[in-house]
Design a protein around this motif. Structure first.
Motif, short mmCIF file in Angstrom:
data_model
loop_
_atom_site.label_atom_id
_atom_site.label_comp_id
_atom_site.label_asym_id
_atom_site.label_seq_id
_atom_site.Cartn_x
_atom_site.Cartn_y
_atom_site.Cartn_z
N ASN A 196 0.99 -1.31 -0.08
CA ASN A 196 0.11 0.03 0.06
C ASN A 196 0.94 1.39 0.05
O ASN A 196 0.42 2.15 -0.18
CB ASN A 196 -0.92 -0.09 1.09
CG ASN A 196 -2.43 -1.05 1.00
OD1 ASN A 196 -1.99 -1.77 0.17
ND2 ASN A 196 -3.10 -0.96 1.98
N ILE A 197 2.01 1.27 0.42
CA ILE A 197 2.94 2.32 0.79
C ILE A 197 4.14 2.24 -0.27
O ILE A 197 4.38 2.87 -1.17
CB ILE A 197 3.34 2.71 2.19
CG1 ILE A 197 2.22 3.19 2.78
CG2 ILE A 197 4.34 3.76 2.18
CD1 ILE A 197 2.30 3.57 4.20
N THR A 198 4.92 1.28 0.01
CA THR A 198 6.16 1.10 -0.67
C THR A 198 6.02 1.01 -2.22
O THR A 198 6.93 1.59 -3.03
CB THR A 198 7.10 0.14 -0.22
OG1 THR A 198 7.31 0.13 1.26
CG2 THR A 198 8.44 -0.02 -0.85
N ALA A 199 5.28 -0.16 -2.81
CA ALA A 199 4.95 -0.05 -4.04
C ALA A 199 4.50 1.01 -4.91
O ALA A 199 4.82 1.41 -5.85
CB ALA A 199 4.43 -1.37 -4.39
N VAL A 200 3.72 1.72 -4.20
CA VAL A 200 2.92 3.02 -4.77
C VAL A 200 3.77 4.09 -4.92
O VAL A 200 3.81 4.54 -6.13
CB VAL A 200 1.62 3.29 -3.80
CG1 VAL A 200 1.26 4.84 -4.41
CG2 VAL A 200 0.33 2.26 -3.69
N THR A 201 4.63 4.16 -3.94
CA THR A 201 5.76 5.29 -3.92
C THR A 201 6.88 5.07 -5.08
O THR A 201 7.05 5.85 -5.75
CB THR A 201 6.13 5.47 -2.53
OG1 THR A 201 5.19 5.45 -1.84
CG2 THR A 201 7.29 6.61 -2.59
N ARG A 202 7.23 3.83 -4.92
CA ARG A 202 8.09 3.55 -5.97
C ARG A 202 7.82 3.48 -7.52
O ARG A 202 8.53 3.82 -8.42
CB ARG A 202 8.81 2.20 -5.52
CG ARG A 202 9.91 2.34 -4.42
CD ARG A 202 10.45 0.93 -3.96
NE ARG A 202 11.05 0.19 -5.12
CZ ARG A 202 11.97 -0.80 -4.95
NH1 ARG A 202 12.13 -1.19 -3.68
NH2 ARG A 202 12.55 -1.51 -5.78
N LEU A 203 6.84 2.96 -7.43
CA LEU A 203 6.25 2.97 -8.99
C LEU A 203 5.89 4.25 -9.57
O LEU A 203 6.21 4.59 -10.68
CB LEU A 203 4.90 2.18 -9.11
CG LEU A 203 4.97 0.58 -9.01
CD1 LEU A 203 3.72 0.00 -9.02
CD2 LEU A 203 6.33 -0.01 -9.85
N ALA A 204 5.23 5.31 -8.65
CA ALA A 204 5.16 6.42 -9.00
C ALA A 204 6.50 7.28 -9.40
O ALA A 204 6.75 7.94 -10.27
CB ALA A 204 4.44 7.46 -8.07
N ALA A 205 7.56 7.06 -8.35
CA ALA A 205 8.96 7.50 -8.57
C ALA A 205 9.50 7.13 -9.80
O ALA A 205 10.56 7.62 -10.45
CB ALA A 205 9.87 7.20 -7.32
N ALA A 206 9.22 5.72 -10.53
CA ALA A 206 9.70 5.30 -11.52
C ALA A 206 9.41 6.04 -12.62
O ALA A 206 10.01 6.18 -13.87
CB ALA A 206 9.51 3.72 -11.67
N ILE A 207 8.19 6.42 -12.86
CA ILE A 207 7.71 7.05 -14.01
C ILE A 207 7.79 8.43 -13.93
O ILE A 207 7.63 9.20 -15.16
CB ILE A 207 6.13 6.70 -14.14
CG1 ILE A 207 5.72 6.89 -15.87
CG2 ILE A 207 5.14 7.20 -13.23
CD1 ILE A 207 4.44 6.22 -16.09
N ALA A 208 7.54 9.15 -12.83
CA ALA A 208 7.26 10.48 -12.68
C ALA A 208 8.63 11.22 -13.39
O ALA A 208 8.27 12.25 -14.21
CB ALA A 208 7.47 11.17 -11.24
#
Length: 262
Positions: free
Chosen positions: A112-124
């Motif tokens: 709920n936190i780590t995956a959401v953050t890292r995926l957003a950080a990957a594409i942003a």
């Protein structure tokens, strides 16, 4: 966004994620579907290809596993066709705080936190450089309501809202749209998977209605979309009160009510 942009959807094998996939396929977007259930992903991909004549890639991944998460991050960083991320994968919490194990807490936070953050950080960074794109993060109204008793789950969803608001401030001037979608109870498998018995399923929103409402907010470029909220003035008042509180802060001194009485 043009209809030529691909959409990567996490938690895409069923429920909200699968419905997002169908709706974007209907709009003519190619898709990258991410979830753990290979058979369901393959079946959904085949149906969407046939019904909507779009390209659908399947990427089996458990986003709580480091290697799988890294694989999806790499796809988001390197595939310039992907212009929209639907950060949908999530896990609910059954039982109170004192009943949680270290393992269940880690699993919930990882998804709920780590995956959401890292995926957003990957594409942003790529979207910001392109000057267009969108990141949609699925939160929950539980993140506004500690009274609901799902303390860890609610805290993770409060994080998703805060993250979305912060990303919007940073990325919207660069042409990247960020949306936080806050459902209430929705008829999906999340309840069964968490071991939560729903006493009256008719009280839950149909997943199609939820996603269709979220897409209205998407098209309007809302920052926060709350499909079950009947009067938007309540959200505006809450956000206005928050901004008023911030305006009342005086960092250099404590408020008078905290000063010691001699």
């Amino acid at each position: 966004m043009t209809t030529h942009s691909s959409v990567l959807v996490t938690g895409a094998s069923t429920g909200i994620g699968a419905t997002y996939a169908e709706r974007f396929a209907r709009r003519g977007h190619d898709l990258v579907l991410v979830a753990r259930d290979q058979a369901r992903l393959d079946a959904l991909a085949a149906r969407l290809r046939e019904e909507h004549a779009v390209s659908v890639d399947v990427l089996r991944a458990d986003l709580t596993e480091a290697a799988d998460l890294t694989t999806v991050e790499a796809r988001l960083r390197n595939d310039a066709r992907i212009g929209i991320l639907i950060n949908n994968a999530g896990l609910a919490q059954s039982g109170g705080f004192v009943g949680q194990t270290s393992e269940s807490i880690d699993h919930l936070v990882a998804l709920n936190i780590t995956a959401v953050t890292r995926l957003a950080a990957a594409i942003a960074p790529r979207l910001a450089q392109a000057g267009e794109g969108a990141i949609v993060n699925l939160g929950s109204v539980v993140g506004l309501a500690p009274e609901f008793g799902m303390s860890i789950y609610g805290a993770t969803k409060a994080y998703v809202l805060f993250l979305s608001q912060g990303l919007s401030l940073e990325l919207s001037p660069k042409g990247v749209y960020v949306q936080a979608v806050l459902p209430a109870g929705t008829r999906t498998e999340i309840w069964e998977r968490a071991g939560i018995e729903v006493s009256n399923p008719s009280d839950l929103m149909d997943v199609g209605e939820l996603v269709d409402a979220a897409l209205v907010g998407f098209d309007r470029r809302e920052l926060v979309t709350i499909p079950p909220l009947q009067d938007a003035a309540h959200w505006n008042a809450l956000d206005g009160a928050r901004q008023g509180l911030l305006a009342d802060l005086r960092q250099a001194h404590a408020a008078d009510r905290y000063r010691a009485v001699s």
